[in-house]
Design an enzyme around this catalytic site. Structure first.
Site, PDB file in Angstrom:
ATOM      1  N   ASP A 245       0.846  -1.193   0.000  1.00 42.05           N
ATOM      2  CA  ASP A 245       0.000   0.000   0.000  1.00 42.05           C
ATOM      3  C   ASP A 245       0.882   1.244   0.000  1.00 42.05           C
ATOM      4  O   ASP A 245       2.043   1.194   0.421  1.00 42.05           O
ATOM      5  CB  ASP A 245      -0.882   0.036   1.253  1.00 42.05           C
ATOM      6  CG  ASP A 245      -1.831  -1.139   1.307  1.00 42.05           C
ATOM      7  OD1 ASP A 245      -2.161  -1.675   0.230  1.00 42.05           O
ATOM      8  OD2 ASP A 245      -2.225  -1.512   2.426  1.00 42.05           O
TER       9      ASP A 245
HETATM   10  N1  URA Z   1      -1.203  -5.976   3.829  1.00 39.89           N
HETATM   11  C1  URA Z   1      -1.695  -4.723   3.858  1.00 39.89           C
HETATM   12  O1  URA Z   1      -2.737  -4.470   4.441  1.00 39.89           O
HETATM   13  N2  URA Z   1      -1.014  -3.756   3.218  1.00 39.89           N
HETATM   14  C2  URA Z   1       0.161  -3.973   2.585  1.00 39.89           C
HETATM   15  O2  URA Z   1       0.754  -3.032   2.044  1.00 39.89           O
HETATM   16  C3  URA Z   1       0.662  -5.280   2.572  1.00 39.89           C
HETATM   17  C4  URA Z   1      -0.032  -6.263   3.195  1.00 39.89           C
END
Ligand code: URA
Length: 237
Positions: free
Chosen positions: A105
């Site tokens: 993310d």
């Molecule tokens: N899980 C998440 O919620 N975000 C990420 O960036 C990676 C794994």
């Protein structure tokens, strides 16, 4: 690269030309295969075919593999209209041929792998290979034993038909945990913690399969993977 391969793909991987540019070069008769002009982009060639572009032999571009310490604020795609992508940090020729193996993310930091080896990428991201991913999680409140057990056994996420696969949780301290998962569902870690009524304050990926984020890399820095790291994918899960 896996042979037989399309002629346009071989040339664009081995040179700085995009697939579109290669199509024009082919159309204009600049490419020969075993001495004969070839204009068909979809023509399949093998390792022993002699391909030349403007009389220069085209060798197979060897595959490239990098690890990047992703800072917050960048997305792990290679193209985006709104946000800066992780490619900003990669100072390599033909960087647009690289793909991200396992996205993070925008606000997640840590290990991002980039490669132009499609098969290797598939091994990292395909659910079939159950590649381990380790994250360090900061939470807004402590997890109790019941929540830890639930996360380890698997939880139901909104709008999903199956429970998450078993995970491993290590307690670092009251507000910090390490979670090891083998899937890569959308916002998986954040949603898993939400499923046990907690909230992820910050998330950092430390490891994918046998590849650990190099502590010498500051956020925004990257390096090539070692042969052992490349080969660890598919071995450790
Ligand atoms: N899980 C998440 O919620 N975000 C990420 O960036 C990676 C794994």
């Amino acid at each position: 690269m896996k042979f037989p391969v399309r002629l346009d793909r071989l040339i664009s991987q081995a040179t700085d030309h995009s697939r579109k540019q290669v199509k024009y070069l082919l159309k204009d008769g600049y490419v020969t295969v075993n001495g004969e002009i070839e204009r068909q982009a979809q023509r399949k060639v093998n390792q022993d075919d002699r391909v030349e572009l403007m009389d220069e032999p085209i060798g197979e571009a060897s595959a490239r593999y990098f690890m990047l310490h992703k800072p917050q604020g960048f997305i792990s795609a290679t193209k985006d209209k709104e946000h800066l992508t992780v490619l900003e940090f990669i100072d390599e020729p033909r960087r647009e041929n690289l793909s991200v193996a396992g996205r993070l993310d925008i606000d997640t930091t840590g290990l991002v792998l980039l490669t132009d080896d499609g098969q290797w990428l598939h091994q990292v991201i395909s659910p079939k290979h159950q590649c381990e991913k380790a994250y360090r999680v900061e939470t807004t409140k402590p997890l109790d034993q019941k929540a830890i057990a639930k996360l380890e056994q698997g939880v139901w996420l909104n709008n999903e038909k199956t429970r998450t696969a078993p995970a491993q949780i290590e307690v670092i301290d009251e507000y910090h945990y390490r979670i090891i998962i083998t899937e890569g569902r959308y916002h998986q870690v954040k949603r898993m913690f939400a499923a046990v009524e907690n909230h992820v304050e910050s998330l950092h990926r430390e490891r994918i399969a046998g590849i650990v984020l190099d502590s010498a890399l500051a956020p925004g820095e990257y390096r090539a993977l070692t042969q052992a790291e490349i080969e660890s994918v598919g071995k450790l899960g």
